[in-house]
Design an enzyme around this catalytic site. Structure first.
Site, PDB file in Angstrom:
ATOM      1  N   LYS A 153      17.998  35.039  85.787  1.00 50.60           N
ATOM      2  CA  LYS A 153      17.154  35.665  85.951  1.00 50.60           C
ATOM      3  C   LYS A 153      15.609  36.324  85.715  1.00 50.60           C
ATOM      4  CE  LYS A 153      14.799  38.414  88.636  1.00 50.60           C
ATOM      5  NZ  LYS A 153      14.221  38.430  88.798  1.00 50.60           N
ATOM      6  N   GLU A 200      21.317  47.060  79.457  1.00 48.04           N
ATOM      7  CA  GLU A 200      20.831  48.572  78.566  1.00 48.04           C
ATOM      8  C   GLU A 200      19.279  48.080  79.810  1.00 48.04           C
ATOM      9  OE1 GLU A 200      20.149  48.318  75.249  1.00 48.04           O
ATOM     10  OE2 GLU A 200      22.088  46.326  74.786  1.00 48.04           O
ATOM     11  N   CYS A 241      10.979  50.393  76.334  1.00 47.91           N
ATOM     12  CA  CYS A 241      12.360  51.610  76.102  1.00 47.91           C
ATOM     13  C   CYS A 241      12.747  51.935  75.484  1.00 47.91           C
ATOM     14  CB  CYS A 241      13.388  50.003  76.824  1.00 47.91           C
ATOM     15  SG  CYS A 241      13.733  49.221  75.390  1.00 47.91           S
ATOM     16  N   GLU A 261      11.133  59.340  82.071  1.00 48.94           N
ATOM     17  CA  GLU A 261       9.617  57.670  81.521  1.00 48.94           C
ATOM     18  C   GLU A 261       8.924  57.257  82.009  1.00 48.94           C
ATOM     19  OE1 GLU A 261      12.225  53.911  80.916  1.00 48.94           O
ATOM     20  OE2 GLU A 261      11.879  53.763  79.633  1.00 48.94           O
TER      21      GLU A 261
HETATM   22  P1  NAP Z   1      13.690  46.407  86.385  1.00 44.84           P
HETATM   23  O1  NAP Z   1      12.838  46.596  87.978  1.00 44.84           O
HETATM   24  O2  NAP Z   1      15.014  46.763  86.743  1.00 44.84           O
HETATM   25  O3  NAP Z   1      13.341  44.422  86.879  1.00 44.84           O
HETATM   26  C1  NAP Z   1      14.115  44.403  85.605  1.00 44.84           C
HETATM   27  C2  NAP Z   1      14.624  43.085  86.502  1.00 44.84           C
HETATM   28  O4  NAP Z   1      15.923  43.250  87.022  1.00 44.84           O
HETATM   29  C3  NAP Z   1      14.118  41.862  86.760  1.00 44.84           C
HETATM   30  O5  NAP Z   1      14.092  40.348  86.938  1.00 44.84           O
HETATM   31  C4  NAP Z   1      13.566  42.321  88.623  1.00 44.84           C
HETATM   32  O6  NAP Z   1      13.016  41.319  88.917  1.00 44.84           O
HETATM   33  C5  NAP Z   1      15.198  42.461  88.388  1.00 44.84           C
HETATM   34  N1  NAP Z   1      16.174  43.443  90.014  1.00 44.84           N
HETATM   35  C6  NAP Z   1      14.787  44.430  90.829  1.00 44.84           C
HETATM   36  N2  NAP Z   1      15.341  44.575  91.172  1.00 44.84           N
HETATM   37  C7  NAP Z   1      16.687  44.023  91.665  1.00 44.84           C
HETATM   38  C8  NAP Z   1      17.851  43.488  92.467  1.00 44.84           C
HETATM   39  N3  NAP Z   1      17.695  44.512  93.031  1.00 44.84           N
HETATM   40  N4  NAP Z   1      18.667  42.870  92.173  1.00 44.84           N
HETATM   41  C9  NAP Z   1      18.880  42.004  90.824  1.00 44.84           C
HETATM   42  N5  NAP Z   1      17.720  41.868  90.136  1.00 44.84           N
HETATM   43  C10 NAP Z   1      17.259  42.923  90.540  1.00 44.84           C
HETATM   44  O7  NAP Z   1      12.664  46.991  85.118  1.00 44.84           O
HETATM   45  P2  NAP Z   1      11.405  46.696  84.797  1.00 44.84           P
HETATM   46  O8  NAP Z   1      10.368  46.943  86.188  1.00 44.84           O
HETATM   47  O9  NAP Z   1      11.366  45.653  85.096  1.00 44.84           O
HETATM   48  O10 NAP Z   1      11.238  46.894  83.704  1.00 44.84           O
HETATM   49  C11 NAP Z   1      11.216  48.434  82.818  1.00 44.84           C
HETATM   50  C12 NAP Z   1      12.374  49.205  82.592  1.00 44.84           C
HETATM   51  O11 NAP Z   1      13.313  48.342  82.111  1.00 44.84           O
HETATM   52  C13 NAP Z   1      12.237  50.491  82.054  1.00 44.84           C
HETATM   53  O12 NAP Z   1      13.125  51.131  82.586  1.00 44.84           O
HETATM   54  C14 NAP Z   1      12.481  50.155  80.531  1.00 44.84           C
HETATM   55  O13 NAP Z   1      13.048  50.745  79.892  1.00 44.84           O
HETATM   56  C15 NAP Z   1      13.732  49.157  80.713  1.00 44.84           C
HETATM   57  N6  NAP Z   1      14.174  48.275  79.720  1.00 44.84           N
HETATM   58  C16 NAP Z   1      15.031  48.323  78.697  1.00 44.84           C
HETATM   59  C17 NAP Z   1      15.568  47.959  78.192  1.00 44.84           C
HETATM   60  C18 NAP Z   1      16.992  47.970  76.762  1.00 44.84           C
HETATM   61  O14 NAP Z   1      17.452  47.361  76.150  1.00 44.84           O
HETATM   62  N7  NAP Z   1      17.493  49.452  77.117  1.00 44.84           N
HETATM   63  C19 NAP Z   1      14.498  46.936  77.300  1.00 44.84           C
HETATM   64  C20 NAP Z   1      12.986  46.845  77.907  1.00 44.84           C
HETATM   65  C21 NAP Z   1      13.581  47.621  79.427  1.00 44.84           C
HETATM   66  P3  NAP Z   1      12.038  41.113  89.732  1.00 44.84           P
HETATM   67  O15 NAP Z   1      10.982  40.979  88.344  1.00 44.84           O
HETATM   68  O16 NAP Z   1      11.987  39.643  90.650  1.00 44.84           O
HETATM   69  O17 NAP Z   1      11.529  42.434  90.259  1.00 44.84           O
END
Ligand code: NAP
Length: 480
Positions: A175, A250, A284, A384
């Site tokens: 997804k 991650e 991140c 963050e």
């Molecule tokens: P997010 O809100 O956690 O979303 C990430 C993914 O999870 C999206 O596909 C989102 O879908 C999905 N999602 C959201 N709620 C969910 C639920 N209840 N059940 C299942 N899936 C769900 O994060 P983001 O805002 O896209 O990304 C930013 C974050 O990612 C930051 O904190 C960043 O540090 C972290 N990040 C970490 C890494 C690493 O390698 N450690 C790399 C990149 C980013 P939808 O888009 O449909 O809401």
């Protein structure tokens, strides 16, 4: 700019299919223009995709590693051949400057080529055994993988999961983020063209909580791999516990960037500016707390302010240093942090507001910002930012900065600049992070393991560790 032709349906068992829910719009964050409508599935389509992935697993997991490797190499080469198109799709749906999209697409190709090579080197071991007996280990593909990815790297976050999973012999249901589905679907088109068997990789869009629930609770899925926020990672980890899946996470980061008095200040400044404004700070591993030793703080700040003159805002397609943020909520989060910090005594040296040019009126743009005098009572010190803000923090002693750098719930990336070998050795050990960059920001490439500790999650992508997330180790003990 016309948006390239890309499928806008779910990709299940090698077929492009409509979802049972109403299609949703995807917008260009630079302009607010609608670039297309994307089909939406849900629990039903996720369950179907899992069943097809399980069917495909039977033959893909027993396909010769050499044959799996050649399919993955073909995908890598197709990505390279389509680099300009894939980069344009990414810039139009995600907003990052075009040259950064190209670099990301190249890194996706690298992930496929690297994983193809790893498929042929998934060695087990032979263990000394009593006479007449033989002990060994082999690595078996774990089964169907459920993968969920974020919008900030809409191609490479997918490649880093799908490539090693397929290399190991697993099949995948993925997804992508709602904001950036086209980059995922454009990759799926190349999977087809490369001859990846039907059902080996499936892409589902729709309500994230429904898809996430099905992926984590369906017993056929044996592994969950997630990149995204710590909050969502915690939810998925709890859900996956009910079926005892293998999990890798991650998650968020809050990287310290430390400049010691013996650092090459020009090297530190140019590294900081490049890393901080990559993807507009929505990374991140992006430096988030900039600790500068008191005796070099003024010289460092002066050089930084000179370098900031070349940091420019533009529409993604204009390929300046930074584009828009992903959405209005992201911009408001940054504005809240700046307001909080300045109300507690921090000073804005550069930026600190929305750009005034009317061409930026339809997107969530924010000026690249330098904030001085940041202290531990400000939100930006612990939370963050995910945006283009450099918060400067002054320190005196090595012990003080080691404690401050580790004073966070996160543990993903960390960086420091020093030319003193004793300090380098001591700090590389002292920093409680999964990755340390010393006089370098290049901590993420196909060859080296990527991942965090503490609330940044667990598991590793890339390196020889990447493929091991998708296998289980079997002991085979034989008697003559
Ligand atoms: P997010 O809100 O956690 O979303 C990430 C993914 O999870 C999206 O596909 C989102 O879908 C999905 N999602 C959201 N709620 C969910 C639920 N209840 N059940 C299942 N899936 C769900 O994060 P983001 O805002 O896209 O990304 C930013 C974050 O990612 C930051 O904190 C960043 O540090 C972290 N990040 C970490 C890494 C690493 O390698 N450690 C790399 C990149 C980013 P939808 O888009 O449909 O809401």
């Amino acid at each position: 700019m016309t948006f390239p032709e890309v499928h806008n349906q779910l990709f299940i068992n090698g077929e492009w299919v409509d979802g049972s829910n109403e299609a949703v719009e995807v917008k260009n964050p630079s302009t607010g223009e609608v670039i297309g409508k994307i089909a939406q599935g849900g629990t039903k389509e996720t369950a179907e995709a899992i069943a097809y992935a399980a069917g495909a697993f039977t033959s893909w997991s027993t396909t010769d590693p050499k044959e799996r490797a050649s399919v993955l190499h073909r995908i890598g080469t197709l990505i390279e051949n389509n680099l300009d198109r894939l980069a344009l799709i990414m810039t139009l749906e995600q907003g990052k400057p075009l040259s950064q999209s190209k670099a990301e697409v190249q890194s996706s190709a690298d992930s496929f080529h690297w994983s193809a090579e790893e498929a042929r080197r998934l060695y087990g071991r032979v263990i000394p055994a009593p006479n007449g007996q033989h002990f060994m280990t082999v690595h078996q593909p774990i089964g169907v993988v459920g993968a969920i990815t974020p919008w900030n790297f809409p191609s490479n976050m997918i490649a880093r999961k799908i490539a090693p999973a397929l290399a190991a012999g697993c099949t995948v249901v993925l997804k992508p983020a709602s904001a950036t589905p086209y980059s995922a679907l454009a990759l799926a088109e190349l999977f087809e063209e490369a001859g990846l068997p039907k059902g080996a990789a499936n892409i589902i869009m729709g309500k994230s909580s429904d898809i996430g629930k099905e992926l984590t609770s369906n017993d056929t899925v044996k592994k969950i791999t997630f990149t995204g926020s710590t909050e969502v990672g915690q939810i998925l980890n709890e859900q996956a516990a009910s079926t005892l899946k293998k999990v890798s996470m991650e998650l968020g980061g809050h990287a310290p960037f430390i400049v010691f008095d013996d650092a090459d200040l020009d090297q530190a400044v140019s590294s900081l500016v490049r890393a901080k404004f990559r993807n507009n700070g929505q990374v991140c591993t992006c430096p988030n707390r900039i600790f500068v030793q008191k005796s070099v703080k003024q010289a460092f700040t002066e050089k930084l302010l000179v370098a900031m003159k070349d940091v420019k805002v533009g529409l993604g397609i204009e390929d300046e240093t930074v584009g828009p943020l992903i959405n209005e909520e992201a911009r408001e989060h940054i504005e809240d942090q700046i307001k909080d910090a300045t109300s507690k005594g921090a000073t804005v040296l550069v930026g600190g507001k929305r750009p005034e040019d009317t061409k930026f009126a339809n997107g969530p743009f924010y000026e690249p910002t330098v904030l001085d005098g940041v202290t531990s009572d400000m939100d930006i010190y612990y939370i963050e930012t995910f945006g283009p803000v450099i918060p400067l923090i002054e320190f005196d002693t090595d012990d003080e900065v080691a404690e401050a750098a580790n004073d966070t719930e996160f543990g993903l990336a960390s960086y420091f600049f020093s030319k003193n070998i004793a300090r380098i050795s001591r700090f590389s050990a002292a920093l409680e992070y999964g990755m340390v960059g010393v006089n370098s920001m290049a901590i993420s490439q196909a060859e080296t393991p990527f991942g965090g500790i503490k609330h940044s999650g667990f598991g590793r992508e890339n390196g020889e560790e990447g493929i091991r997330e998708y296998v289980y180790t079997k002991s085979v003990c034989m008697h003559d």
